[in-house]
Design a protein around this motif. Structure first.
Motif, PDB file in Angstrom:
ATOM      1  N   TRP A  62       0.828  -1.213   0.000  1.00  0.00           N
ATOM      2  CA  TRP A  62       0.000   0.000   0.000  1.00  0.00           C
ATOM      3  C   TRP A  62       0.857   1.255   0.000  1.00  0.00           C
ATOM      4  O   TRP A  62       1.849   1.344   0.736  1.00  0.00           O
ATOM      5  CB  TRP A  62      -0.920  -0.011   1.222  1.00  0.00           C
ATOM      6  N   SER A  67      -3.717   3.886  -2.397  1.00  0.00           N
ATOM      7  CA  SER A  67      -4.814   3.873  -1.415  1.00  0.00           C
ATOM      8  C   SER A  67      -5.930   4.829  -1.843  1.00  0.00           C
ATOM      9  O   SER A  67      -7.094   4.626  -1.501  1.00  0.00           O
ATOM     10  CB  SER A  67      -4.297   4.261  -0.034  1.00  0.00           C
ATOM     11  N   LEU A 106      -1.214   7.597   4.400  1.00  0.00           N
ATOM     12  CA  LEU A 106      -1.851   6.304   4.690  1.00  0.00           C
ATOM     13  C   LEU A 106      -1.322   5.712   6.004  1.00  0.00           C
ATOM     14  O   LEU A 106      -2.090   5.271   6.851  1.00  0.00           O
ATOM     15  CB  LEU A 106      -1.618   5.324   3.526  1.00  0.00           C
TER      16      LEU A 106
END
Ligand code: CTP
Length: 410
Positions: A62, A67, A106
């Motif tokens: 990720w 994301s 994130l």
């Protein structure tokens, strides 16, 4: 053997030169059957690529960018599935975000949304590490319940030598396993704790005693119980309320404590001697109460009580010690490090916990403790002032990390 297959680790990698070491960590964790979900910050991507980590972990990696592309709110998904979030290496920037609840990428969003245990592995320039702001942020993280590994000292990428090096994946892995399985780490183990002070009678109403409250020993019993141990407590004078599930054996004198420790020693795996044992006792105990008029001479009241040495329980144990891990305490009022290291050696201990027992910072009777740990390999660890319950957690974690324990656990 604990089943590790279902444990999900979110590994946050931030932008420092040690980021390349996180590749090896991800690889080791994957080989150990953990599900590793890597989150890379934008800065980390300057050092390592998503593709490398995707190949290694066999999971989606990720980033801030992907994301946003997905509609699945990954920060909440990742936070919910994580059994543990590890930030390795952790830069001063991400540490500051974690400590202050910022959520502008994130990884910091995952850190804010996750309620599982969190581990930070700081690695940075030593001045950045030592800076008051970073130290304050690290303390705040610890107060929030996160575990922060101490960086190693040595040559840093910036060319200077100091504290700030990534501590090594062996250390990181041991900490991860302890956080994931620590709760069960003492299952099946017998732990013997001694606590409180001993009392040596002078006459039917008086004794020689000390200020020990037994609180440290009680905190250790609770921590060992929480981690699944069978706990026996040999308890002298104390201020405790109750300790359900602990096998409590009450004693008064050093001799009684010695006899009980010897009686139980062979069946124990870990012995922690937090008791404050009298070193001397009256040569004889008067049968009747000593009268104040007895020794008046020259107008000045004096009283001499002849004392003789008691048995040094820890020293006796050291002669019997076999598989057992033995941890002692050192109650000191001066030259703490020198005296504690001497006791560690003379009593053949695996670890010693040195305490200041004079003045306002005295560990005796207090709910807090400022301790320094020493090991037989010469290493030490200075701890900050912390509640005894927290110190008990740290001590048990250090015991679990001892090579001797790892051998016992196999
Ligand atoms: N201890 C023991 N038996 C004794 C005295 C101490 O088992 N008769 C243990 C304590 O429980 C502690 C460690 O030895 O774990 C160190 O105790 P401490 O009182 O700090 O030191 P002493 O060995 O008694 O030496 P001194 O009083 O000279 O500092």
């Amino acid at each position: 053997m604990v089943n590790k297959t279902k444990k999900n680790i979110v590994l946050g990698i931030t932008g420092g030169i040690a980021a390349y070491k996180a590749i090896d960590l991800a690889s080791t964790l994957t080989k150990l059957d953990y599900e590793v979900h890597v989150v890379l910050t934008a800065e980390a991507m300057k050092f390592v690529t998503p593709l490398t980590l995707e190949v290694i972990t066999k999971n989606q990696v990720w980033t801030d960018q992907n994301s946003l592309e997905k509609s699945s709110i990954p920060h909440i998904k990742l936070a919910d599935l994580a059994d543990l979030v590890v930030v390795a290496p952790a830069t001063a920037n991400t540490i500051a975000k974690g400590a202050n609840g910022l959520a502008d990428n994130l990884l910091s969003s995952v850190l804010l949304a996750a309620d599982c245990p969190k581990l930070y592995v700081p690695a940075m320039n030593s001045k950045m590490y030592q800076h008051d702001a970073t130290q304050r942020n690290l303390r705040d993280l610890a107060v929030q319940g996160a575990v922060v590994l101490e960086p190693a000292e040595g040559m840093l990428a910036c060319g200077i030598s100091g504290k700030g090096r990534y501590p090594g994946n062996k250390t990181v892995l041991a900490q991860i396993e302890s956080m994931l399985f620590g709760d069960q780490a003492l299952e099946g183990f017998n732990v013997l704790v001694t606590a409180g002070g001993t009392r040596e009678a002078i006459d039917p109403v008086r004794y020689i005693g000390n200020r020990s409250s037994g609180k440290m020993g009680a905190a250790l019993c609770k921590e060992a119980l929480r981690r699944g141990a069978h706990v026996t407590l040999i308890l002298g004078s104390h201020e405790l309320t109750e300790l359900p599930e602990v096998n409590i054996i009450r004693v008064e004198t050093a001799q009684e404590m010695y006899e009980q420790v010897m009686l139980h020693f062979d069946t124990q795996d870990i012995v922690i001697k937090a008791a404050a044992v009298a070193d001397f006792k009256p040569e004889s105990v008067k049968e009747q109460k000593i009268k104040k008029t007895e020794d008046t001479s020259g107008g000045k009241k004096t009283k001499t009580i002849s004392l003789e040495g008691t048995v040094d329980i820890l020293k006796e144990i050291s002669l019997k010690k076999d598989k057992q891990i033995v941890v002692g305490f050192a109650a000191e009022t001066e030259n703490i490090a020198t005296n504690a290291k001497k006791k560690l050696k003379e009593k053949n201990l695996d670890m010693i916990v040195a305490n200041q027992v004079a003045g306002e910072e005295s560990a005796f009777g207090s709910d807090d403790n400022t301790a320094t740990l020493y090991w037989s390999n010469g290493k030490g660890r200075e701890l900050e002032k912390m509640p005894k319950s927290e110190l008990a957690r740290v001590l048990v974690e250090e015991i679990i990390k001892l090579p001797k324990f790892v051998k016992l656990a196999r």
